[in-house]
Design a protein around this motif. Structure first.
Motif, PDB file in Angstrom:
ATOM      1  N   TRP A  56      43.925  48.088  84.109  1.00 53.36           N
ATOM      2  CA  TRP A  56      45.234  48.395  83.500  1.00 53.36           C
ATOM      3  C   TRP A  56      46.035  49.278  84.324  1.00 53.36           C
ATOM      4  N   LYS A 188      51.921  39.591  83.999  1.00 53.95           N
ATOM      5  CA  LYS A 188      52.438  38.810  83.350  1.00 53.95           C
ATOM      6  C   LYS A 188      53.013  37.479  83.631  1.00 53.95           C
ATOM      7  N   ASP A 216      44.342  43.079  77.996  1.00 52.98           N
ATOM      8  CA  ASP A 216      45.287  43.374  76.896  1.00 52.98           C
ATOM      9  C   ASP A 216      45.252  42.148  75.768  1.00 52.98           C
ATOM     10  N   ASP A 218      47.732  41.339  73.900  1.00 51.74           N
ATOM     11  CA  ASP A 218      48.911  40.252  74.086  1.00 51.74           C
ATOM     12  C   ASP A 218      49.958  40.953  75.092  1.00 51.74           C
ATOM     13  N   THR A 219      51.048  40.137  75.094  1.00 54.86           N
ATOM     14  CA  THR A 219      52.129  40.627  75.996  1.00 54.86           C
ATOM     15  C   THR A 219      53.257  41.137  75.469  1.00 54.86           C
ATOM     16  N   THR A 220      53.301  41.323  74.100  1.00 51.59           N
ATOM     17  CA  THR A 220      54.632  42.038  73.712  1.00 51.59           C
ATOM     18  C   THR A 220      54.845  43.392  74.129  1.00 51.59           C
ATOM     19  N   PRO A 221      56.082  43.765  73.968  1.00 51.75           N
ATOM     20  CA  PRO A 221      56.407  45.192  74.628  1.00 51.75           C
ATOM     21  C   PRO A 221      55.508  46.346  73.945  1.00 51.75           C
ATOM     22  N   ASN A 222      55.175  46.162  72.711  1.00 46.58           N
ATOM     23  CA  ASN A 222      54.765  47.268  72.165  1.00 46.58           C
ATOM     24  C   ASN A 222      53.022  47.138  72.046  1.00 46.58           C
ATOM     25  N   LEU A 223      52.391  45.945  72.666  1.00 46.06           N
ATOM     26  CA  LEU A 223      51.106  45.482  72.147  1.00 46.06           C
ATOM     27  C   LEU A 223      50.870  45.355  70.685  1.00 46.06           C
ATOM     28  N   GLU A 224      51.793  44.843  69.849  1.00 43.94           N
ATOM     29  CA  GLU A 224      51.704  44.687  68.422  1.00 43.94           C
ATOM     30  C   GLU A 224      50.360  44.445  68.110  1.00 43.94           C
ATOM     31  N   HIS A 227      48.059  47.278  68.227  1.00 45.29           N
ATOM     32  CA  HIS A 227      48.485  48.336  67.388  1.00 45.29           C
ATOM     33  C   HIS A 227      48.089  48.155  66.075  1.00 45.29           C
TER      34      HIS A 227
END
Length: 311
Positions: A56, A188, A216, A218-224, A227
């Motif tokens: 990362w 990404k 990671d 996923d590639t969502t802004p907040n790593l939903e 989380h």
């Protein structure tokens, strides 16, 4: 006690011991090993970690170097001296690990959750589980940012049956094949696992954990996805490899990870155990592990401190 009484007691003792021995043999897992696991095929699902590899972007890469003596031992070694085969009879390595989120790994809840279980809190029952592999590699070829959907899980179940409770579900994307291209591996778009799919797997199918090939979820802004998982006391595997060599159903997975006290991550090793007629992997008969093969040339450190056979 006369002879006849002694014989009667001995016969009774024998009668009691025979079924006890039979039950013990019947309950022994050694027969499972001899009859099933010895001929099964073993496939390593783990990247060997090294100084130059994907990580990362917020973390630095590890450093490998020779171990040195921490203090003087009179007549043998001085503090700060490197151990060598020639002088000391052995070598050892020191690893500067910049993070416990490195390489193939297991994330415990404490990675994101201040009340979450740490890596040393995980129970020994993590060791062996049924393995489910859901293949989305074809969809990733068409769309590198594809994320696992509930429909993909339902399609797997239509073909193989309901996902076993307590199993490990690995998502095959074949992204691991880009591991040697560290820059592209983390860039990404890359494949992931959708939040709805995670909730379905955990809340409806009650799996132990899922795993994916990228670093990671996923590639969502907040790593939903990450989380949600870690704040709800679930774990996950990252950086898994070789899922294209494993059956989609019917295999087991063994799970080994380092156990630093209170660790927020675990350097993991996952090994699939497939049926004996599976085309990939090796059996215990083919690779018994003793004695191990010698190197083709003496081991020497390369420019990054990694031991490699070097003529």
């Amino acid at each position: 006690m006369n002879v006849s009484e002694f014989v009667r007691i001995a016969l009774l003792a024998t009668a009691w011991s025979v079924p006890t021995i039979a039950v013990a043999q019947e309950a022994s897992l050694w027969s499972v090993y001899e009859n099933t696991l010895k001929s099964a095929k073993y496939i390593d699902l783990t990247h060997a970690f090294e100084p130059v590899q994907p990580v990362w972007p917020g973390f630095a890469n590890a450093r490998f170097k020779p171990a040195v003596a921490g203090k003087d031992i009179e007549g043998y070694v001085k503090a700060g001296e490197e151990f060598t085969y020639d002088k000391h009879g052995f070598v050892a390595s020191a690893y500067e690990l910049t993070t416990d989120q490195y390489g193939t790994q297991l994330d415990p809840p404490s990675h994101w959750n201040p009340l979450g279980a740490t890596i040393s809190d995980l129970p020994a029952t993590y060791a062996v589980r049924p393995l489910v592999v859901i293949d989305v590699s074809g969809k990733v070829q068409a769309d590198e940012g594809y994320h696992l959907q509930v429909a993909d899980i339902e399609a797997w179940e239509k073909q193989h049956g309901r996902i076993p409770e307590g199993s490990v579900v690995f998502v095959r994307s074949d992204w691991y094949k880009k591991w040697s291209d560290a820059a592209r591996f983390n860039q990404k778009p890359f494949p992931g696992v959708g939040l709805d799919a995670l909730k379905f797997l955990h809340l409806e199918r009650k799996i132990l954990f899922h795993g994916h090939e990228p670093l990671d979820t996923d590639t969502t802004p907040n790593l939903e996805g990450e989380h949600w998982l870690l704040h709800n006391d679930f774990t996950q595997a990252e950086g898994v490899a070789n899922l294209d060599k494993v059956p989609e159903a019917g295999a087991l997975v063994t799970i080994g990870f380092a156990k630093p006290l209170g660790g927020s991550g675990g350097y993991a090793r996952y090994i699939a155990i497939a049926p004996a007629d599976w085309t990939e992997g090796v059996s215990v008969t083919e690779a018994p592990g003793v004695p191990l093969s010698r190197q083709a040339a003496p081991l020497k450190r390369d420019e990054n401190g990694v031991f490699r056979p070097t003529p």
